[in-house]
Every structure is written in C-alpha cells, then in structure tokens.
Scaffold this active site. Structure first.
Site, PDB file in Angstrom:
ATOM      1  N   SER A   1       0.836  -1.207   0.000  1.00 34.00           N
ATOM      2  CA  SER A   1       0.000   0.000   0.000  1.00 34.00           C
ATOM      3  C   SER A   1       0.865   1.248   0.000  1.00 34.00           C
ATOM      4  CB  SER A   1      -0.887   0.006   1.245  1.00 34.00           C
ATOM      5  OG  SER A   1      -1.321   1.310   1.525  1.00 34.00           O
TER       6      SER A   1
ATOM      7  N   TYR B   1      -1.518  -0.272  10.165  1.00 33.21           N
ATOM      8  CA  TYR B   1      -1.688  -0.753   8.790  1.00 33.21           C
ATOM      9  C   TYR B   1      -0.439  -0.440   7.951  1.00 33.21           C
ATOM     10  CZ  TYR B   1      -3.695  -1.048   4.068  1.00 33.21           C
ATOM     11  OH  TYR B   1      -3.935  -1.354   2.761  1.00 33.21           O
TER      12      TYR B   1
HETATM   13  N1  LIG Z   1      -8.677  -0.418  -1.023  1.00 28.20           N
HETATM   14  C1  LIG Z   1      -7.562   0.275  -0.970  1.00 28.20           C
HETATM   15  O1  LIG Z   1      -7.570   1.499  -1.036  1.00 28.20           O
HETATM   16  C2  LIG Z   1      -6.236  -0.440  -0.876  1.00 28.20           C
HETATM   17  C3  LIG Z   1      -5.076   0.296  -1.107  1.00 28.20           C
HETATM   18  C4  LIG Z   1      -3.844  -0.325  -1.012  1.00 28.20           C
HETATM   19  C5  LIG Z   1      -3.776  -1.673  -0.704  1.00 28.20           C
HETATM   20  N2  LIG Z   1      -4.909  -2.365  -0.479  1.00 28.20           N
HETATM   21  C6  LIG Z   1      -4.788  -3.785  -0.130  1.00 28.20           C
HETATM   22  O2  LIG Z   1      -5.506  -4.563  -1.041  1.00 28.20           O
HETATM   23  C7  LIG Z   1      -5.884  -5.799  -0.423  1.00 28.20           C
HETATM   24  C8  LIG Z   1      -7.350  -6.074  -0.697  1.00 28.20           C
HETATM   25  O3  LIG Z   1      -8.123  -5.087  -0.060  1.00 28.20           O
HETATM   26  P1  LIG Z   1      -9.531  -4.573  -0.592  1.00 28.20           P
HETATM   27  O4  LIG Z   1      -9.437  -3.099  -0.693  1.00 28.20           O
HETATM   28  O5  LIG Z   1      -9.978  -5.359  -1.740  1.00 28.20           O
HETATM   29  O6  LIG Z   1     -10.433  -4.842   0.697  1.00 28.20           O
HETATM   30  P2  LIG Z   1     -11.661  -5.816   0.990  1.00 28.20           P
HETATM   31  O7  LIG Z   1     -12.704  -5.641  -0.052  1.00 28.20           O
HETATM   32  O8  LIG Z   1     -12.006  -5.575   2.405  1.00 28.20           O
HETATM   33  O9  LIG Z   1     -11.033  -7.269   0.832  1.00 28.20           O
HETATM   34  C9  LIG Z   1     -10.195  -7.829   1.775  1.00 28.20           C
HETATM   35  C10 LIG Z   1     -10.047  -9.295   1.455  1.00 28.20           C
HETATM   36  O10 LIG Z   1      -9.103  -9.866   2.373  1.00 28.20           O
HETATM   37  C11 LIG Z   1      -9.671 -11.021   2.930  1.00 28.20           C
HETATM   38  N3  LIG Z   1      -9.196 -11.218   4.290  1.00 28.20           N
HETATM   39  C12 LIG Z   1      -9.086 -10.313   5.281  1.00 28.20           C
HETATM   40  N4  LIG Z   1      -8.642 -10.914   6.395  1.00 28.20           N
HETATM   41  C13 LIG Z   1      -8.452 -12.221   6.089  1.00 28.20           C
HETATM   42  C14 LIG Z   1      -8.009 -13.354   6.817  1.00 28.20           C
HETATM   43  N5  LIG Z   1      -7.671 -13.293   8.118  1.00 28.20           N
HETATM   44  N6  LIG Z   1      -7.961 -14.544   6.183  1.00 28.20           N
HETATM   45  C15 LIG Z   1      -8.308 -14.647   4.883  1.00 28.20           C
HETATM   46  N7  LIG Z   1      -8.753 -13.614   4.147  1.00 28.20           N
HETATM   47  C16 LIG Z   1      -8.812 -12.421   4.746  1.00 28.20           C
HETATM   48  C17 LIG Z   1     -11.169 -10.805   2.899  1.00 28.20           C
HETATM   49  O11 LIG Z   1     -11.764 -12.074   2.896  1.00 28.20           O
HETATM   50  P3  LIG Z   1     -13.172 -12.414   3.625  1.00 28.20           P
HETATM   51  O12 LIG Z   1     -14.073 -11.271   3.311  1.00 28.20           O
HETATM   52  O13 LIG Z   1     -13.573 -13.704   2.978  1.00 28.20           O
HETATM   53  O14 LIG Z   1     -12.906 -12.535   5.054  1.00 28.20           O
HETATM   54  C18 LIG Z   1     -11.341 -10.061   1.591  1.00 28.20           C
HETATM   55  O15 LIG Z   1     -11.471 -10.953   0.527  1.00 28.20           O
HETATM   56  C19 LIG Z   1      -5.521  -5.654   1.043  1.00 28.20           C
HETATM   57  O16 LIG Z   1      -4.309  -6.293   1.315  1.00 28.20           O
HETATM   58  C20 LIG Z   1      -5.369  -4.147   1.202  1.00 28.20           C
HETATM   59  O17 LIG Z   1      -4.515  -3.823   2.262  1.00 28.20           O
HETATM   60  C21 LIG Z   1      -6.149  -1.791  -0.553  1.00 28.20           C
END
Ligand SMILES: NC(=O)c1ccc[n+]([C@@H]2O[C@H](COP(=O)([O-])OP(=O)(O)OC[C@H]3O[C@@H](n4cnc5c(N)ncnc54)[C@H](OP(=O)(O)O)[C@@H]3O)[C@@H](O)[C@H]2O)c1
Lengths: 76, 235
Positions: free
Chosen positions: B127, B140
């Site tokens: 990130s 985070y």
């Molecule tokens: N959105 C942003 O602005 C952003 C920016 C930079 C980086 N990221 C990174 O991108 C990645 C995806 O995030 P997103 O934005 O798509 O958020 P999201 O929609 O909340 O998705 C998060 C995913 O991670 C899974 N997850 C969380 N905790 C887990 C655990 N203990 N075991 C297995 N699965 C787990 C969730 O699975 P379940 O729902 O099945 O539990 C979900 O599929 C993350 O690593 C986040 O830090 C996001």
C-alpha cells in the site's frame, strides 16, 4: 453512562479548544479544531472507554455531542 | 492462487486472471462471497478453498489441498484506523496476523511443500501508506512496509529457483476497506484532491499491474515495487 463524563472525554481529545466550549448542544463539526484526525481520536476514545465501535457514518450523522452520546448509548 | 479473493481487489484479480486463461484457486474466509467470485470466473478448472490467514491450521490445510502453483497473489489484508496513542496489542495482533504473519507462513508452507513451480511469480499487495503517511494508520502502514521488506528478501533468496517476488503499491482504491476509513466528508474529498488523475483507483487498475507481474511479460523483474496510484506520489 453519564453525559457529563462523556463530554469531558470528548473535550479531552482537543488540544486548542477551551473546555468551556463543550456542552451537549455543541455542534462539533463547526469547531475550528475539528478534523478527520480528531474524529478518529473520538472513535478510539469511545471504543476504549465504552467498548462501542463507531462507524464513520455515526460520527458524520450525529450533529451535537449530545447526539453522539445517544448514538453511543444505543450501541452499548 | 489469490488470497482475499472473496471481495474488492482480490475478486477482480481472480476474474481478470481467469480471462487471461489462468486456473484460479480462490481463497478467503467468506464462503458465500467466494462462491460469487467463482461464479464470475471464465473458463473451467477453478476452485475455492476456505482459509483464514490468521489461523495456522487453515494455512496448512490450504497448502495441502492446492496443486503446484505458477502464480500466487498475497492480497488478503485488513486494517485498523486509530491514532498511535490508542493502539492496543489486540489491534497489532489483528492486523499483523493477516497482513504479515499469514503472508510469511503461507509463503513458507508453499515453499516447503514444493508448491511453487520453477519460474513462478509471487505478488504481494502492499500500500502507498508505507510512503505517504496518513494520521491514524500506523498499524496498517507498518504492516505493509513489513511486506515490502519481506518481499525483497524472498526475491533474493528465491532467485536461484527462478521464483520471482514483487509488490504492487496501490493508492486509494474504491472497495469496502475505504468505506470504513473516513470519519468526515471533508476527509474523503481532500484526500481525493491529492490524486492528479482526479479519482481513486478501481480494483481493475490494480489487477492489471498484478497480471503484468504474474505474467511472462515480467520474467526479468524481481524485488520491485510497482506503484499504481493515479499519480498520488507526485504530490
Ligand atoms: N482499497 C484500498 O484502497 C487499498 C489500497 C492499497 C492496498 N490495499 C490492499 O488490497 C488488499 C485487498 O483489499 P480490498 O481493498 O480489496 O479490501 P476488501 O474488499 O475488504 O477485501 C479484503 C479481502 O481480504 C480477505 N481477508 C481479510 N482478512 C483475512 C483473513 N484473516 N484470512 C483470509 N482472508 C482475509 C477478505 O476475505 P473475507 O471477506 O472472505 O474474510 C477479503 O477478501 C488488502 O491487502 C489491502 O490492504 C487496498
């Protein structure tokens, strides 16, 4: 849960606003010092003190400190 | 294999990789949403495996059940937003267990069981918060910084096996994670003003970068961080 104590805790998150400004009717969004960081501090304070997790919307939707007190109370 | 394939960026990574002809192992905790992902995948041969990345037994079972992989995307991630003065041990454990320990333990399990093919690629979802600080995101941001350092060390160690390791470093992407981020409307708007391309990212913006790093288009790329941020780092 007591309103006076809640107002005191709320005021404790501000560094530059006089404690006398804070009442149940204070529209906190209008305070000069109000910011997204203070909003986050209030949410963390509420979690620590009252074991209630506030969402962004809870803080956005409440208008006064009294309103927020009621939101927290309803979630306890 | 895509972790966190049940939502947001991970779901789109799985969908887009399947379009490119990949056989997907979609993993996550929520069975219903994982099924939704699976139903949207083009082609056949895909499977889902439920696993919680913060539970060692689940990681072991995932490693046991999966075939030898050509690509792995460490995408599962979680966040806690609170000022440093309020951060508790439980907050650190909650975030680090998924974002850091889970990533390291799954990588280890797959390597020990020889489940990463020669010539395969591992992509970590980091990130921009590791470079651009935002108040309230110490836990985070530090977990994502850990991932980049971990990625580089793995890249060094795994080079001789022909396994490549890289990160993507996304700016703000519109998913469920960010809906919980903002406590004021002004906070949301002022954050968007910082993006030269005038918008937050879409999951597909990140998925395409990940596809590049998974694919043979990047066979001489390892140990790098690909920033995908609509120009946010320029400010
Ligand atoms: N959105 C942003 O602005 C952003 C920016 C930079 C980086 N990221 C990174 O991108 C990645 C995806 O995030 P997103 O934005 O798509 O958020 P999201 O929609 O909340 O998705 C998060 C995913 O991670 C899974 N997850 C969380 N905790 C887990 C655990 N203990 N075991 C297995 N699965 C787990 C969730 O699975 P379940 O729902 O099945 O539990 C979900 O599929 C993350 O690593 C986040 O830090 C996001």
């Amino acid at each position: 849960m007591e309103l006076t104590k809640f107002i005191e805790n709320f005021a404790g998150e501000f560094d530059h606003t006089d404690a006398s400004v804070f009442t149940a009717d204070t529209v906190y969004h209008n305070l000069d010092e109000w910011s997204s960081l203070i909003a986050m501090c209030i949410a963390s304070m509420v979690e620590d003190e009252y074991d209630v997790v506030l969402k962004g919307d809870d803080i956005r939707n409440a208008r006064t400190i009294g309103d927020l007190f009621n939101t927290v109370k309803a979630k306890m | 294999m895509v972790t966190g394939a049940s939502s947001g960026i991970g779901q789109v990574i799985a969908i887009e990789c399947a379009k490119m002809g990949a056989n997907i192992i979609a993993t996550g905790r929520n069975e219903e949403r994982l099924n939704e992902t699976l139903n949207q995948l083009e082609g056949s041969g895909h499977q889902m495996i439920i696993a919680d990345m913060s539970v060692q037994e689940d990681i072991n079972a995932l490693v046991e059940q999966c075939p030898v992989l050509d690509g792995l995307v460490h995408n599962a991630g979680t966040a806690v937003g609170k000022p440093a003065s309020y951060v508790k041990l439980e907050d650190l454990q909650y975030v680090y267990q998924t974002n850091v320990y889970g990533v390291a333990l799954l990588t280890k399990g797959l390597l020990r069981k020889k489940k990463m093919a020669k010539g395969s690629s591992i992509v970590f979802n980091s990130s921009i918060s590791t470079y651009i600080s935002a108040a309230g995101w110490s836990v985070y941001a530090s977990s994502k910084a850990a991932i980049n350092a971990y990625m580089r060390t793995c890249a060094l160690e795994l080079g001789t096996k022909g396994i490549r390791c890289n990160s993507v470093v996304p700016g703000m992407v519109e998913t469920d994670i960010i809906n919980s981020l903002f406590f004021t409307d002004e906070g949301n708007q002022s954050s968007m003003d910082q993006y030269p391309l005038g918008r937050y990212g879409k999951p597909a913006d990140i998925a395409y970068g990940i596809i590049y790093l998974l694919s043979d288009a990047s066979t001489w790329v390892t140990g790098t961080e690909l920033v995908i941020d609509g120009g946010r780092m320029l400010k």
